[in-house]
Motif scaffolding. Structure first.
Motif, PDB file in Angstrom:
ATOM      1  N   GLU A 187      38.136  42.218  40.152  1.00  0.00           N
ATOM      2  CA  GLU A 187      38.905  41.132  39.547  1.00  0.00           C
ATOM      3  C   GLU A 187      38.115  40.593  38.369  1.00  0.00           C
ATOM      4  O   GLU A 187      37.029  40.028  38.529  1.00  0.00           O
ATOM      5  CB  GLU A 187      39.171  40.025  40.567  1.00  0.00           C
ATOM      6  CG  GLU A 187      40.059  38.914  40.013  1.00  0.00           C
ATOM      7  CD  GLU A 187      40.382  37.855  41.052  1.00  0.00           C
ATOM      8  OE1 GLU A 187      40.774  36.735  40.648  1.00  0.00           O
ATOM      9  OE2 GLU A 187      40.214  38.134  42.252  1.00  0.00           O
ATOM     10  N   LEU A 188      38.674  40.785  37.166  1.00  0.00           N
ATOM     11  CA  LEU A 188      38.003  40.366  35.935  1.00  0.00           C
ATOM     12  C   LEU A 188      38.415  38.952  35.583  1.00  0.00           C
ATOM     13  O   LEU A 188      39.612  38.654  35.435  1.00  0.00           O
ATOM     14  CB  LEU A 188      38.366  41.305  34.779  1.00  0.00           C
ATOM     15  CG  LEU A 188      37.706  42.684  34.714  1.00  0.00           C
ATOM     16  CD1 LEU A 188      37.995  43.527  35.963  1.00  0.00           C
ATOM     17  CD2 LEU A 188      38.173  43.437  33.477  1.00  0.00           C
ATOM     18  N   GLN A 189      37.420  38.068  35.479  1.00  0.00           N
ATOM     19  CA  GLN A 189      37.657  36.681  35.088  1.00  0.00           C
ATOM     20  C   GLN A 189      36.743  36.332  33.924  1.00  0.00           C
ATOM     21  O   GLN A 189      35.964  37.173  33.465  1.00  0.00           O
ATOM     22  CB  GLN A 189      37.409  35.742  36.275  1.00  0.00           C
ATOM     23  CG  GLN A 189      38.345  35.972  37.458  1.00  0.00           C
ATOM     24  CD  GLN A 189      38.095  34.985  38.580  1.00  0.00           C
ATOM     25  OE1 GLN A 189      37.179  34.154  38.510  1.00  0.00           O
ATOM     26  NE2 GLN A 189      38.914  35.049  39.618  1.00  0.00           N
ATOM     27  N   ASP A 190      36.831  35.117  33.444  1.00  0.00           N
ATOM     28  CA  ASP A 190      36.021  34.690  32.307  1.00  0.00           C
ATOM     29  C   ASP A 190      34.538  34.737  32.676  1.00  0.00           C
ATOM     30  O   ASP A 190      34.055  33.931  33.473  1.00  0.00           O
ATOM     31  CB  ASP A 190      36.419  33.270  31.902  1.00  0.00           C
ATOM     32  CG  ASP A 190      35.740  32.852  30.599  1.00  0.00           C
ATOM     33  OD1 ASP A 190      35.436  33.732  29.769  1.00  0.00           O
ATOM     34  OD2 ASP A 190      35.502  31.640  30.435  1.00  0.00           O
TER      35      ASP A 190
ATOM     36  N   TYR B  88      32.583  38.814  29.649  1.00  0.00           N
ATOM     37  CA  TYR B  88      34.005  39.174  29.565  1.00  0.00           C
ATOM     38  C   TYR B  88      34.786  37.950  29.136  1.00  0.00           C
ATOM     39  O   TYR B  88      34.674  36.881  29.756  1.00  0.00           O
ATOM     40  CB  TYR B  88      34.523  39.683  30.906  1.00  0.00           C
ATOM     41  CG  TYR B  88      35.969  40.143  30.860  1.00  0.00           C
ATOM     42  CD1 TYR B  88      36.312  41.358  30.283  1.00  0.00           C
ATOM     43  CD2 TYR B  88      36.994  39.338  31.377  1.00  0.00           C
ATOM     44  CE1 TYR B  88      37.638  41.784  30.233  1.00  0.00           C
ATOM     45  CE2 TYR B  88      38.310  39.757  31.332  1.00  0.00           C
ATOM     46  CZ  TYR B  88      38.630  40.983  30.750  1.00  0.00           C
ATOM     47  OH  TYR B  88      39.944  41.397  30.693  1.00  0.00           O
ATOM     48  N   SER B  89      35.588  38.083  28.093  1.00  0.00           N
ATOM     49  CA  SER B  89      36.329  36.928  27.573  1.00  0.00           C
ATOM     50  C   SER B  89      37.790  37.255  27.289  1.00  0.00           C
ATOM     51  O   SER B  89      38.461  36.555  26.541  1.00  0.00           O
ATOM     52  CB  SER B  89      35.660  36.410  26.288  1.00  0.00           C
ATOM     53  OG  SER B  89      35.572  37.441  25.315  1.00  0.00           O
ATOM     54  N   ASP B  90      38.293  38.332  27.896  1.00  0.00           N
ATOM     55  CA  ASP B  90      39.692  38.714  27.667  1.00  0.00           C
ATOM     56  C   ASP B  90      40.546  38.200  28.824  1.00  0.00           C
ATOM     57  O   ASP B  90      40.072  37.441  29.679  1.00  0.00           O
ATOM     58  CB  ASP B  90      39.791  40.237  27.521  1.00  0.00           C
ATOM     59  CG  ASP B  90      40.827  40.644  26.481  1.00  0.00           C
ATOM     60  OD1 ASP B  90      41.985  40.226  26.628  1.00  0.00           O
ATOM     61  OD2 ASP B  90      40.459  41.362  25.531  1.00  0.00           O
ATOM     62  N   GLN B  91      41.790  38.642  28.902  1.00  0.00           N
ATOM     63  CA  GLN B  91      42.700  38.146  29.915  1.00  0.00           C
ATOM     64  C   GLN B  91      42.289  38.618  31.306  1.00  0.00           C
ATOM     65  O   GLN B  91      41.719  39.705  31.460  1.00  0.00           O
ATOM     66  CB  GLN B  91      44.133  38.613  29.611  1.00  0.00           C
ATOM     67  CG  GLN B  91      44.334  40.124  29.699  1.00  0.00           C
ATOM     68  CD  GLN B  91      45.715  40.532  29.211  1.00  0.00           C
ATOM     69  OE1 GLN B  91      46.056  40.312  28.067  1.00  0.00           O
ATOM     70  NE2 GLN B  91      46.500  41.115  30.104  1.00  0.00           N
ATOM     71  N   PRO B  92      42.544  37.826  32.344  1.00  0.00           N
ATOM     72  CA  PRO B  92      42.202  38.206  33.721  1.00  0.00           C
ATOM     73  C   PRO B  92      42.949  39.485  34.134  1.00  0.00           C
ATOM     74  O   PRO B  92      44.043  39.780  33.638  1.00  0.00           O
ATOM     75  CB  PRO B  92      42.650  37.007  34.549  1.00  0.00           C
ATOM     76  CG  PRO B  92      42.686  35.874  33.580  1.00  0.00           C
ATOM     77  CD  PRO B  92      43.112  36.474  32.264  1.00  0.00           C
ATOM     78  N   MET B  93      42.333  40.228  35.065  1.00  0.00           N
ATOM     79  CA  MET B  93      42.936  41.493  35.477  1.00  0.00           C
ATOM     80  C   MET B  93      42.387  41.876  36.847  1.00  0.00           C
ATOM     81  O   MET B  93      41.232  41.572  37.181  1.00  0.00           O
ATOM     82  CB  MET B  93      42.600  42.596  34.457  1.00  0.00           C
ATOM     83  CG  MET B  93      43.214  43.959  34.787  1.00  0.00           C
ATOM     84  SD  MET B  93      42.522  45.283  33.752  1.00  0.00           S
ATOM     85  CE  MET B  93      42.747  44.601  32.118  1.00  0.00           C
TER      86      MET B  93
END
Length: 369
Positions: A288-291, A314-319
């Motif tokens: 889970e990618l978060q800020d 990481y500074s893109d949209q969550p995924m």
């Protein structure tokens, strides 16, 4: 009659590399032997299984005139291995197809076979040649070998692509679920692009038997149906896999712009911890990618669950996206850089991993969790 003397240690080292090929079960009895050839006072040892051939050269203390015999590989290896270190060994061909191995007060008499019965590999004339260091070849193999297929019906995937183009040597492997490629710079060969598929068996044997200083120069000869590695005291020859390797460049996703940068060691530890409670069959781990944060989780049919978290860039949209954790660990294990760059697109698209330090690129397909 063949006769020579050398140190136990000088003979043991090449025998250890040759015996694994010779000791396999063969329909041709002589292939269970190592061929000993004396030429101009030098000893050449050869083992073959008709697909792979290894040749080692050994300096002798003294030798008879040119001659050759085939000695049972495993028995000789076991004898030499159990002799005292630093001892001198004398090997003498005797009448009635016998050979005597003598060392101090130990003597062994074995049956031998005629050297003329030892088959030779059929090789076409070499059509390309290039050189690189042992360190370069070892690195290029190590960084992609895990992605080779194993007994795939698409036989051309059961090996590793070697590609030479001008001043670049590239290795590529894929099993259809992931792709790995690595590149090293070599002296410009001025060759048109040359591609061969080296069998996985040859890769394993080469890694096991090839040992040299990091800066040792290796010559690679390529023919239509074989390739050969050449060092001053060692040669390795193997047949190639016939067929056309898939266009690996088409596998690389073009639109992966979401960049996540992770510390390699911290990521490996988090993956190992999370994987403990993953499904033993599918080995799935959810990312889970978060800020500036990466959350890892896994569960199994016993309703057990693991969760972990680490700081990343990481500074893109969550995924959220799932992967076979072994595929990620394989990549992390072969890289040496402090950080690894992960490029994402969407949960349905493959992950792109780059390591600029080693000029390596990896593509991993996601799984549903």
């Amino acid at each position: 009659m063949l006769q020579f003397t050398l140190s136990r240690d000088a003979l043991l080292k090449p025998l250890q590399g040759l015996v694994s090929i010779a000791e396999k079960k063969h329909t041709i009895p002589v292939l269970s032997s190592v061929l000993f050839i004396i030429e101009e006072g030098k000893l050449r040892l050869k083992a073959s299984d008709l697909e792979t051939e290894i040749v080692s050269y050994v300096e002798l203390e003294e030798a008879s005139h040119d001659a050759s015999i085939a000695i049972p590989a495993k028995k000789l290896h076991d004898i030499i291995r159990n002799l005292p270190e630093g001892a001198s060994v004398k090997i003498t061909e005797e009448a009635n197809d016998r050979v005597l191995v003598a060392c101090n007060r130990s003597k062994f008499t074995m049956s031998i076979l005629k050297a003329s019965s030892f088959p030779m590999m059929n090789e076409d004339t070499g059509r390309a040649m290039f050189k690189l260091s042992y360190a370069q070849l070892n690195s290029a193999i190590k960084r992609v070998k895990f992605a080779m297929a194993n007994n795939d019906v698409r036989y051309f995937l059961n090996g590793m692509l070697w590609e030479v183009n001008n001043d670049r040597f590239r290795t590529v492997a894929t099993d259809g679920h992931r792709m790995a490629s690595s590149e090293v710079l070599i002296e410009d060969t001025f060759l048109d692009a040359v591609q061969i598929i080296v069998p996985s068996k040859a890769i394993k044997e080469l890694e096991r038997t090839l040992s040299a200083p990091e800066d040792a120069e290796i010559e690679v000869q390529i023919g239509k149906n074989y390739f050969r590695i050449i060092l001053p005291d060692f040669q390795f020859t193997s047949k190639l896999i016939e067929g056309r390797f898939p266009d690996y460049t088409r596998v690389i996703p073009p639109n992966n712009t979401k960049l996540l940068v992770a510390n390699r060691v911290e990521l490996k530890q988090a993956l190992l911890r999370t994987a403990i409670l993953s499904n033993e069959t599918y080995r799935g781990v959810r990312l889970e990618l978060q800020d500036n944060a990466l959350l890892l989780s896994a569960n199994n049919p016993e309703h057990e669950e693991a969760q972990d978290q680490m700081e990343v860039k990481y500074s893109d949209q969550p995924m959220e996206i799932g992967f076979n954790v072994n595929y990620l660990l394989n990549i992390v294990d072969v890289l040496d850089s402090e950080h690894i760059d992960f490029y994402f697109d969407s949960p349905q698209m493959s992950l792109l991993i780059k390591d600029d330090d080693s000029r390596s690129t990896y593509v991993v397909s996601p799984i549903k969790l």
